[in-house]
Write an enzyme that holds these catalytic residues in place. Sequence first.
Site, PDB file in Angstrom:
ATOM      1  N   PHE A 195       8.818  41.379  11.244  1.00  0.00           N
ATOM      2  CA  PHE A 195      10.125  40.772  10.997  1.00  0.00           C
ATOM      3  C   PHE A 195      10.283  40.581   9.499  1.00  0.00           C
ATOM      4  CE2 PHE A 195      13.746  38.159  11.891  1.00  0.00           C
ATOM      5  CZ  PHE A 195      14.087  38.474  13.190  1.00  0.00           C
ATOM      6  N   ARG A 249      19.568  40.771   2.798  1.00  0.00           N
ATOM      7  CA  ARG A 249      20.766  40.271   3.477  1.00  0.00           C
ATOM      8  C   ARG A 249      21.762  39.550   2.577  1.00  0.00           C
ATOM      9  NH1 ARG A 249      19.197  37.103   9.066  1.00  0.00           N
ATOM     10  NH2 ARG A 249      18.474  38.934  10.186  1.00  0.00           N
ATOM     11  N   HIS A 309      25.802  32.495  10.177  1.00  0.00           N
ATOM     12  CA  HIS A 309      24.795  32.656  11.216  1.00  0.00           C
ATOM     13  C   HIS A 309      23.993  31.381  11.482  1.00  0.00           C
ATOM     14  CE1 HIS A 309      22.215  34.980  13.769  1.00  0.00           C
ATOM     15  NE2 HIS A 309      21.175  34.926  12.988  1.00  0.00           N
ATOM     16  N   ARG A 334      16.839  30.171   5.404  1.00  0.00           N
ATOM     17  CA  ARG A 334      15.881  30.189   6.504  1.00  0.00           C
ATOM     18  C   ARG A 334      15.239  31.565   6.651  1.00  0.00           C
ATOM     19  NH1 ARG A 334      16.677  31.547  12.586  1.00  0.00           N
ATOM     20  NH2 ARG A 334      18.274  32.884  11.676  1.00  0.00           N
ATOM     21  N   HIS A 372      24.945  36.681   7.761  1.00  0.00           N
ATOM     22  CA  HIS A 372      24.441  37.993   8.127  1.00  0.00           C
ATOM     23  C   HIS A 372      25.478  38.996   7.630  1.00  0.00           C
ATOM     24  CE1 HIS A 372      22.915  41.302  10.409  1.00  0.00           C
ATOM     25  NE2 HIS A 372      21.892  40.580  10.788  1.00  0.00           N
ATOM     26  N   LEU A 390      27.038  40.304  16.140  1.00  0.00           N
ATOM     27  CA  LEU A 390      26.119  40.907  15.176  1.00  0.00           C
ATOM     28  C   LEU A 390      25.858  42.392  15.388  1.00  0.00           C
ATOM     29  CD1 LEU A 390      23.037  38.653  14.487  1.00  0.00           C
ATOM     30  CD2 LEU A 390      25.014  39.160  13.079  1.00  0.00           C
ATOM     31  N   GLU A 437      20.413  44.871  11.516  1.00  0.00           N
ATOM     32  CA  GLU A 437      19.975  45.557  10.306  1.00  0.00           C
ATOM     33  C   GLU A 437      19.552  47.002  10.588  1.00  0.00           C
ATOM     34  OE1 GLU A 437      18.626  42.089   9.485  1.00  0.00           O
ATOM     35  OE2 GLU A 437      19.802  42.223   7.658  1.00  0.00           O
ATOM     36  N   GLN A 459      23.406  30.308   6.187  1.00  0.00           N
ATOM     37  CA  GLN A 459      22.936  31.686   6.119  1.00  0.00           C
ATOM     38  C   GLN A 459      23.986  32.644   6.680  1.00  0.00           C
ATOM     39  OE1 GLN A 459      19.397  33.082   8.509  1.00  0.00           O
ATOM     40  NE2 GLN A 459      18.632  33.353   6.445  1.00  0.00           N
TER      41      GLN A 459
HETATM   42  C1  LIG Z   1      22.974  35.318  17.651  1.00  0.00           C
HETATM   43  C2  LIG Z   1      21.831  34.427  17.211  1.00  0.00           C
HETATM   44  C3  LIG Z   1      20.522  34.878  17.270  1.00  0.00           C
HETATM   45  C4  LIG Z   1      19.460  34.069  16.864  1.00  0.00           C
HETATM   46  N1  LIG Z   1      18.173  34.553  16.936  1.00  0.00           N
HETATM   47  C5  LIG Z   1      17.142  33.763  16.552  1.00  0.00           C
HETATM   48  C6  LIG Z   1      15.789  34.239  16.645  1.00  0.00           C
HETATM   49  O1  LIG Z   1      15.525  35.346  17.102  1.00  0.00           O
HETATM   50  N2  LIG Z   1      14.783  33.424  16.232  1.00  0.00           N
HETATM   51  C7  LIG Z   1      15.015  32.179  15.736  1.00  0.00           C
HETATM   52  O2  LIG Z   1      14.070  31.488  15.385  1.00  0.00           O
HETATM   53  N3  LIG Z   1      16.292  31.698  15.654  1.00  0.00           N
HETATM   54  C8  LIG Z   1      17.344  32.457  16.045  1.00  0.00           C
HETATM   55  N4  LIG Z   1      18.623  31.968  15.947  1.00  0.00           N
HETATM   56  C9  LIG Z   1      18.819  30.564  15.591  1.00  0.00           C
HETATM   57  C10 LIG Z   1      18.451  29.666  16.778  1.00  0.00           C
HETATM   58  O3  LIG Z   1      18.790  30.304  17.976  1.00  0.00           O
HETATM   59  C11 LIG Z   1      19.152  28.301  16.747  1.00  0.00           C
HETATM   60  O4  LIG Z   1      19.002  27.740  15.498  1.00  0.00           O
HETATM   61  C12 LIG Z   1      18.547  27.348  17.770  1.00  0.00           C
HETATM   62  O5  LIG Z   1      18.525  27.948  19.044  1.00  0.00           O
HETATM   63  C13 LIG Z   1      19.244  26.000  17.862  1.00  0.00           C
HETATM   64  O6  LIG Z   1      18.636  25.233  18.888  1.00  0.00           O
HETATM   65  P1  LIG Z   1      18.917  23.679  19.101  1.00  0.00           P
HETATM   66  O7  LIG Z   1      17.994  23.196  20.162  1.00  0.00           O
HETATM   67  O8  LIG Z   1      18.884  22.987  17.802  1.00  0.00           O
HETATM   68  O9  LIG Z   1      20.412  23.621  19.606  1.00  0.00           O
HETATM   69  P2  LIG Z   1      21.215  24.414  20.750  1.00  0.00           P
HETATM   70  O10 LIG Z   1      20.396  25.358  21.513  1.00  0.00           O
HETATM   71  O11 LIG Z   1      22.437  24.913  20.093  1.00  0.00           O
HETATM   72  O12 LIG Z   1      21.582  23.246  21.756  1.00  0.00           O
HETATM   73  C14 LIG Z   1      22.480  22.220  21.443  1.00  0.00           C
HETATM   74  C15 LIG Z   1      22.587  21.312  22.641  1.00  0.00           C
HETATM   75  O13 LIG Z   1      23.343  20.168  22.293  1.00  0.00           O
HETATM   76  C16 LIG Z   1      24.300  19.918  23.284  1.00  0.00           C
HETATM   77  N5  LIG Z   1      25.396  19.185  22.664  1.00  0.00           N
HETATM   78  C17 LIG Z   1      26.042  19.471  21.514  1.00  0.00           C
HETATM   79  N6  LIG Z   1      26.957  18.542  21.267  1.00  0.00           N
HETATM   80  C18 LIG Z   1      26.892  17.643  22.264  1.00  0.00           C
HETATM   81  C19 LIG Z   1      27.604  16.453  22.576  1.00  0.00           C
HETATM   82  N7  LIG Z   1      28.583  15.984  21.798  1.00  0.00           N
HETATM   83  N8  LIG Z   1      27.285  15.789  23.697  1.00  0.00           N
HETATM   84  C20 LIG Z   1      26.322  16.248  24.526  1.00  0.00           C
HETATM   85  N9  LIG Z   1      25.620  17.360  24.266  1.00  0.00           N
HETATM   86  C21 LIG Z   1      25.906  18.044  23.156  1.00  0.00           C
HETATM   87  C22 LIG Z   1      24.659  21.262  23.832  1.00  0.00           C
HETATM   88  O14 LIG Z   1      25.204  21.141  25.123  1.00  0.00           O
HETATM   89  C23 LIG Z   1      23.291  21.944  23.838  1.00  0.00           C
HETATM   90  O15 LIG Z   1      22.596  21.571  24.995  1.00  0.00           O
HETATM   91  C24 LIG Z   1      19.706  32.774  16.365  1.00  0.00           C
HETATM   92  C25 LIG Z   1      21.016  32.300  16.304  1.00  0.00           C
HETATM   93  C26 LIG Z   1      22.076  33.121  16.713  1.00  0.00           C
HETATM   94  C27 LIG Z   1      23.463  32.594  16.609  1.00  0.00           C
END
Ligand SMILES: Cc1cc2nc3c(=O)[nH]c(=O)nc-3n(C[C@H](O)[C@H](O)[C@H](O)COP(=O)(O)OP(=O)(O)OC[C@H]3O[C@@H](n4cnc5c(N)ncnc54)[C@H](O)[C@@H]3O)c2cc1C
Lengths: 589, 87
Positions: free
Chosen positions: A120, A287, A354, A399, A243, A253, A256, A241
Site C-alpha cells: 500500500f 495524491r 475523502h 493520513r 483523492h 472513487l 490509483e 485528505q
Molecule cells: C470509500 C472509502 C474507503 C475507505 N477505505 C479505507 C481503508 O481501506 N482503510 C482505512 O483504514 N480507512 C479507509 N477509509 C476510512 C475509514 O473507512 C473511516 O475513517 C472509518 O471507517 C470511520 O469509522 P468510525 O467508526 O469512526 O465511524 P463510522 O463507521 O462512520 O460510524 C459512525 C457511526 O456513528 C453513528 N452516528 C453518527 N452520528 C450520530 C448521531 N447523531 N446519533 C447517533 N449515531 C450517530 C452512525 O450511525 C455510525 O454508526 C475509507 C473511507 C472511504 C470513504
Amino acid sequence: MVNVAKRQFDAVIVGAGGAGMRAALQLSEAGIKTAVLSKVFPTRSHTVAAQGGISAALGNVQEDKWEWHMYDTVKGSDWLGDQDAIEFMCKTAPEAIIELEHFGMPFDRVDSGRIYQRPFGGHTANFGEKPVQRACAAADRTGHALLHTLYQRNVRANTQFFVEWMALDLIRDADGDVVGVTALEMETGEVYIIHAKAVLFATGGAGRIYAASTNAFINTGDGIGMSARAGIPLEDMEFWQFHPTGVAGAGVLITEGVRGEGGILLNANGERFMERYAPTLKDLAPRDFVSRCMALEVLEGRGAGKNKDHVLLKLDHLGPEVINHRLPSIREIAIKFAGVDPIKEPIPVIPTCHYQMGGIPTNYKGEVMVPKGGEPEVRVNGFYAAGECACASVHGANRLGTNSLLDLVVFGKSAGDSMIDFIKRERPVHKPLPANAADFSLSRIARLDAQTGGEEVAQVRTAIQTVIQSRAGVFRNSANMALGVTEIKAVAERVKHTQTKDKSKVWNTARMEALETDNLIEVAMATMISAENRKESRGAHSHDDFTKRDDENWMKHTLFYSEGSRIDYKPVHTKPLTVDYIPPKERTF
Amino acid sequence: MTYTQADKNRLRWRSRRGLLELDIVFEQFLEYDFDLLSPADLDVYQDLLMLPDIDLLELVDGKAETTDKRLAPILERLRHWQVVKTQ
Ligand SMILES: Cc1cc2nc3c(=O)[nH]c(=O)nc-3n(C[C@H](O)[C@H](O)[C@H](O)COP(=O)(O)OP(=O)(O)OC[C@H]3O[C@@H](n4cnc5c(N)ncnc54)[C@H](O)[C@@H]3O)c2cc1C
C-alpha cells in the site's frame, strides 16, 4: 420544564461504526452496562465502505517492525501527529489485529495460515528505504468484515443497541463534566435524556461538508457539531485528505490503479498537464500533488465541461482489451456515475474529499483534552472520543492509507479501557443531571417546528458545500480563504432559519436532515476559519502564499472554538512513549 | 400491510446506506419513483433494505443475482436510476 423521559446507563457510546463497537465490546465484556446509539443499523455505518485494508507491522509476508510503521506515520503526518499517540498505535497494532482474528474476522491468509499482507502507498521498511507489505485485508470487504465481527461479539456481550436513535446534544454540568446526551428516537419522535457516567463519541467523519466527497450521506459530523455546541474546541479541522480522481458530480472513487495502467489526465485543451508540473512522475505523482495540479488547471480556466469545473481521465488509448480485462469495474463506474464509456470517451474527474484528519481533541487513551487554567490539555471528566471524529492525533496533517481502520480498533479499545477505569475509580455513582438538561435540544426542535419563511434545508446544505469546495479545497490562498470565511459566516446565519415543510413528529426525515445540517455548519466553520488562519503549507493544507512548512512558527495544533469563532493553538507532542523523537525532515517522495 | 406517511418516511430513512454508490442510486429513486410504489411493492422494498450494503450493491449493479424472485422487479427499478444525470 417539559417532562423528558430518561434512561440510565454506565456508559453511552454514540456511533456504531468500527470505533464505537470496539469500545462497546471492551466495556460490555468488563460488565459495564453499555448503550450504543446509532442513526442507522450498526453494520450500515460508513466503515462498511473501507476496502483497502488495515495496517500492522506483523511481518507475515516481509520483515517489518512497528518502529518503521511509526516512522511512516510520523512522516505521513508531516510532523503534525503526536508522537506518543503514534507510537502507541503502531506498537499496539499487531496485537489489535490478532485480537480481531480471534474475534473471528475472516482475514486473507498466506499458505502457512498466517494473515496475508498487501502493499500500500506510504508503507516502507527500514525508515523509508523500500516498500513493505503491511496492509491486512478481508478480500475487498475489510470494513464490512470488521463491522460484522464486532457486531456479533457485542450482541454476545449484551451491549444494548439503540438503533435509529439520533444523538442531539452533549449534556455538561456546571463543572463542565459530561453526564449524558440527549437523543431523538426516530420511531416515536420523542427526545430522551440518556444519563451516563461516561460518554464516548464515535460518530465518524464529516466529509459531506464538501460538494465533492467520497463519503456516504450519513457523514455529517454530528459528534463534531455536538462537541462544538457544548464548548469543546475542535482540533486541526483545516486538514482534509483529497483523492485526485473522484467522478465529477458523483464523488465515487476511481482507484490509483487506473493511472498505473496508463490512464492520463487532460485539461480542456487536451493537454496532458501533469507533464508540465511533474516531468518525471507525471500522472503518477503523489495524491496531494496531483490533486493540486488538477485544481490549478480548473482555477486557471482550463477545466473541461460546460462549467469548466473538472479535468478528464483518458483511457481509450489503452484499447478495449486492456480496459475490459484489467479495469472492468472502472468502466462500470464510469458508465454508471459519469454516463460515459471510457473505451470511447474520457471520464470527468475532480479532486474529492475523502478523510477528516482533525476532530475532537483526545490523548492516546481516548480522553477528551481541552485547555483550562493555562494548561493546554486538561481532561474533560466523563468525555471520550475515538475514530474519525476524534483527533488523537495520529494522522496529523495527512493520513496514511489503512491507518484509519487501525485507529478505530486501537483507540476504540483504549477509550473503552479508560472509561472502565474512570467509572470504577472516579464515578461509582451517576453525577446528577443539570436541571435544564434537555432544554437546549428541545429548543432546537421547537425552532424547526415553528419556523416559517426560512430556507429549505437542501438549499442551505448546498450553500455550505459550495463555499467549502471552492474556498477550502485542495488549492488554497489567502484571498480566497478570506472570502470563504465571510461567505461561510453568512451561510451560518441562514442555517439558523432552515425550514422544513414536514412538521410531523414520527420518522420526520426532513427534521433529521435539518438537525444534521446544524452539525455540518459547525464543521464547515471550523474548517474554513482554521484553514484561513494557518499561514504555512503542511500535509493536506497547501497554501499558495506560504508554500513551505514552517516548523518554527506552525508546528502546533489548531483549536477552534465555535463560540466567537475563536482560534487557539497547542503544542504537538514531541515525546514518544519509549523511543526517540523522530525529528522533522522535508517530506520528499 | 398498509403504509402511513410515517411508515414511508421510515423506509426513506433506511434507504440511507453506508456506501456512497448506493446513496446516489437511492437518492434518485426516492425522488422520482418511490412514491409510485404500491403497498405490495413497499413490502418487498422493506425486505430489500434489510440486506447488507455490500450484497445490496452487487444486486443493484447486476453483479449478483438474487434467489428471491420477489426482489427482481424492484431491483430493476433501482437499476434504472444508476446512471446519473451528467452536467
Ligand atoms: C470509500 C472509502 C474507503 C475507505 N477505505 C479505507 C481503508 O481501506 N482503510 C482505512 O483504514 N480507512 C479507509 N477509509 C476510512 C475509514 O473507512 C473511516 O475513517 C472509518 O471507517 C470511520 O469509522 P468510525 O467508526 O469512526 O465511524 P463510522 O463507521 O462512520 O460510524 C459512525 C457511526 O456513528 C453513528 N452516528 C453518527 N452520528 C450520530 C448521531 N447523531 N446519533 C447517533 N449515531 C450517530 C452512525 O450511525 C455510525 O454508526 C475509507 C473511507 C472511504 C470513504
